[in-house]
Design an enzyme around this catalytic site. Structure first.
Site, PDB file in Angstrom:
ATOM      1  N   LYS A 173      40.645  36.210  39.673  1.00  0.00           N
ATOM      2  CA  LYS A 173      41.477  37.402  39.830  1.00  0.00           C
ATOM      3  C   LYS A 173      42.960  37.103  39.574  1.00  0.00           C
ATOM      4  CE  LYS A 173      38.148  39.491  42.991  1.00  0.00           C
ATOM      5  NZ  LYS A 173      37.906  40.143  44.306  1.00  0.00           N
ATOM      6  N   PHE A 191      36.174  52.131  48.397  1.00  0.00           N
ATOM      7  CA  PHE A 191      37.180  51.066  48.337  1.00  0.00           C
ATOM      8  C   PHE A 191      37.479  50.616  46.905  1.00  0.00           C
ATOM      9  CE2 PHE A 191      33.025  49.043  48.900  1.00  0.00           C
ATOM     10  CZ  PHE A 191      33.000  48.130  47.863  1.00  0.00           C
ATOM     11  N   ARG A 221      27.290  31.835  42.866  1.00  0.00           N
ATOM     12  CA  ARG A 221      27.483  32.549  44.124  1.00  0.00           C
ATOM     13  C   ARG A 221      27.660  31.558  45.279  1.00  0.00           C
ATOM     14  NH1 ARG A 221      27.384  37.630  43.761  1.00  0.00           N
ATOM     15  NH2 ARG A 221      27.249  37.925  46.018  1.00  0.00           N
ATOM     16  N   THR A 258      31.918  36.687  50.664  1.00  0.00           N
ATOM     17  CA  THR A 258      32.960  37.602  50.186  1.00  0.00           C
ATOM     18  C   THR A 258      34.222  37.528  51.039  1.00  0.00           C
ATOM     19  OG1 THR A 258      31.233  39.085  49.395  1.00  0.00           O
ATOM     20  CG2 THR A 258      33.435  40.005  49.613  1.00  0.00           C
ATOM     21  N   ARG A 296      36.284  30.490  47.786  1.00  0.00           N
ATOM     22  CA  ARG A 296      36.921  31.515  48.619  1.00  0.00           C
ATOM     23  C   ARG A 296      37.443  30.929  49.934  1.00  0.00           C
ATOM     24  NH1 ARG A 296      32.242  35.912  47.121  1.00  0.00           N
ATOM     25  NH2 ARG A 296      33.371  36.999  45.446  1.00  0.00           N
ATOM     26  N   ASN A 347      40.100  37.716  47.365  1.00  0.00           N
ATOM     27  CA  ASN A 347      39.182  36.596  47.609  1.00  0.00           C
ATOM     28  C   ASN A 347      38.950  35.748  46.370  1.00  0.00           C
ATOM     29  OD1 ASN A 347      37.597  38.309  46.131  1.00  0.00           O
ATOM     30  ND2 ASN A 347      35.939  38.460  47.615  1.00  0.00           N
ATOM     31  N   HIS A 365      35.043  36.466  41.449  1.00  0.00           N
ATOM     32  CA  HIS A 365      33.959  37.444  41.455  1.00  0.00           C
ATOM     33  C   HIS A 365      32.819  36.895  40.613  1.00  0.00           C
ATOM     34  CE1 HIS A 365      31.787  41.250  41.004  1.00  0.00           C
ATOM     35  NE2 HIS A 365      31.807  41.052  39.694  1.00  0.00           N
TER      36      HIS A 365
END
Length: 588
Positions: free
Chosen positions: A453, A500, A528, A534, A548, A558, A561
């Site tokens: 991100k 959200f 993952r 998350t 994370r 976080n 993704h």
């Protein structure tokens, strides 16, 4: 005064021999700025050190110090020198020395050594046998790592640019280099940082479009190659100097010319040859490198990499051994210095068992063996180690118990013998070529999509990419993109109707995100797992080594993704990369 206090907290002050000797007792890595009393420590590097201290968060194994050469007997060779010198001490031994305020090189060296210390603490690698660096100084040495770090012969660095990677020119370029009797000593596929690009292309930094060029070079994956020339090399391209001169006259330019803007203009053999092969527009070349200053920007462990022959093989524990003695065998594997890259349980079909046990097909116990091999799960492992193939063969011993007891009574074949079935209960690849085929068969690669991100700092992004590689992922494709709402919908289509989602879009609008295709066996689940839960707070409790947990600040911020399942992964990849996914993940 507050600034001075922070400086003292960051770097211990060493101003006598007693404090120097005490400093050498530090656990882990200590980075020492050697300075003269009349000019003081290197202020320019303190920002970098503070950043690394905060981001690496390794107070027990990462230390910084300033040492006054005038007051310490050990540092006498550095007295009356004005150029900064940085020493790297690991557990009391000075193992590296860098001259000059070379921030990219110092940064890379620290990260590499700290990653080693982490792996050593986790039992994932044995501490390297470093050679202690002699504390000498000479005005004749080049800035950067000193002559004690010099390479033994001149090398070339080739950077294959992002357009060439997308156009799948990598194999062609590598094949041409090998055909021309050059040796690829090291290679890596990576997203270059702006600092690395600016450093490598520093000679063209004054060109008006240089920043656009930097953006291009950091927009996608590049390949970095370190090339050496075979000794007693014959002219590889079958063309005489006369032909080269004729070509130059016909084209109206020097032989080997034809680079795009931003490339280095060298005229020796590798560069000239690549121009003749019409490949120079896809790669940039820096030749005749005789010290590790430039190589270490991309390959900090180059000298050690050259001396270590890392190999991957397939290993198997047959059903009886897997059921009865799995933990014993896995402990031995770790004690012997093997790294388990991947593992899975597998129940063989009769056809697979017959292929795997073909060497025993003429034995009277062959039917019993096939029955045993298909009776329950076996454990398949991908092992990594220096000289892995030879060491594994020696460790497990011959293919039959009778041979093992006669010739290698200490082998694992003898130790874990099954009396009712007189064969080795462990298996290993017969050759590196066979290992490659077997690994591909038992661990077929899978693709997933990953996103870093925009709120992640460049340094954190680099750390995350390192973690991805260390976890065994191949970064197959990369693009940096500002995820506007229509583009974000292609990644977050599962949640775009949620209340959200507008908050997610706000976070994504802060800057470009890095979208990647990651490839390995079991890629979706492994990514993952590496991301972690998350919520970063939950991740710090349940999965403290996850990305994370290390870098996340909140559920929205976080850091990363990933797709939830293979179907979602493939849909996102098709949305974002529009046919760039190779049919064969290992093509490049």
């Amino acid at each position: 005064m507050a600034g001075k206090k922070r400086e003292i907290q960051l770097q211990a002050v060493i101003d006598n021999q007693s404090l120097w000797d005490e400093m050498l007792q530090n656990k882990g890595l200590t980075v020492i700025d050697v300075y003269q009393a009349w000019c003081g420590p290197c202020k320019a590097m303190q920002t970098l050190f503070r950043k690394l201290k905060n981001e690496l968060n390794e107070d027990e194994i990462l230390h910084f110090a300033v040492a006054e050469a005038d007051s310490i007997v050990t540092l006498q060779p550095f007295r009356d020198k004005c150029e900064p010198v940085f020493l790297f001490s690991v557990n009391g031994k000075i193992i590296a020395k860098i001259k000059g305020a070379n921030a990219p090189l110092v940064n890379q060296k620290i990260i590499t050594l700290i990653n080693e210390e982490r792996k050593i603490a986790a039992g994932e690698m044995v501490r390297p046998q470093y050679h202690e660096v002699a504390l000498v100084d000479s005005d004749s040495e080049d800035a950067g790592e000193t002559c004690s770090e010099s390479v033994d012969e001149p090398y070339s660095i080739v950077i294959i640019n992002p357009d060439a990677v997308i156009a799948r020119k990598v194999l062609e370029i590598k094949d041409k280099i090998i055909d021309a009797q050059f040796v690829i000593e090291a290679e890596d596929k990576r997203l270059l940082t702006k600092e690395q690009v600016r450093y490598f292309y520093s000679q063209t930094a004054n060109e008006p479009d240089f920043e656009d060029f930097v953006s291009f070079m950091t927009s996608g994956l590049s390949y970095i190659l370190v090339i050496s020339q075979k000794k007693e090399q014959q002219p590889p391209w079958g063309e005489s100097e006369a032909n080269s001169e004729m070509e130059a006259r016909e084209t109206g330019r020097p032989a080997g010319d034809g680079q795009v803007a931003g490339m280095k203009h060298k005229q020796d053999s590798l560069h000239e040859y690549m121009g003749r092969q019409h490949l120079s527009q896809f790669c940039d070349i820096e030749e005749n490198i005789t010290n590790t200053k430039l190589i270490d920007i991309f390959f900090p462990d180059f000298k050690r990499m050259k001396s270590i022959k890392l190999e991957k093989i397939l290993a198997l524990l047959r059903p009886y051994l897997f059921y009865e003695k799995k933990e014993d065998v896995l402990n031995i594997i770790q004690e012997e210095g093997f790294k388990i890259m991947m593992q899975r349980q597998i129940v063989f079909s009769e056809e697979e068992a017959q292929t795997l046990c073909k060497e025993y097909e003429n034995k009277d116990y062959f039917e019993n063996l096939i029955e045993n091999m298909t009776s329950g799960p076996s454990l398949a492992l991908v092992l990594l180690r220096e000289n892995c193939l030879t060491h594994w063969k020696q460790l497990i011993g011959p293919s039959t118990v009778e041979e093992a007891r006669e010739h290698l009574p200490e082998s694992l074949c003898t130790r874990f013998a099954m009396e009712s079935l007189p064969i080795n209960q462990l298996y290993g690849s017969d050759s590196l070529e066979a290992a490659e085929r077997e690994i591909q068969y038992f661990f077929p690669p899978q693709h997933t999509v990953a996103l870093i991100k925009p709120h992640v700092s460049p340094e954190q992004r680099e750390d995350i990419l390192t973690l991805i590689k260390e976890d065994g992922f191949d970064i197959t494709q990369v693009k940096e993109v500002l995820l506007t709402e229509d583009k974000a919908d292609k990644v977050y289509f599962k949640i775009k109707g949620k209340a959200f989602y507008k908050d997610v879009l706000e976070i994504l609008s802060e800057g470009p995100s890095l979208v990647m295709i990651l490839t390995k066996w079991n890629a979706v689940l492994d990514w993952r797992r590496l991301m972690g839960p998350t919520d970063p707070e939950e991740a710090r409790l349940l999965s403290p080594d996850s990305i994370r947990a290390r870098y996340g600040r909140s559920i929205l911020r976080n850091v990363v993704h990933g797709a939830s399942n293979t179907q979602e992964a493939m849909e996102t990849i098709n949305n974002m990369f529009e046919g760039l996914l190779p049919e064969n993940p290992d093509e490049d």
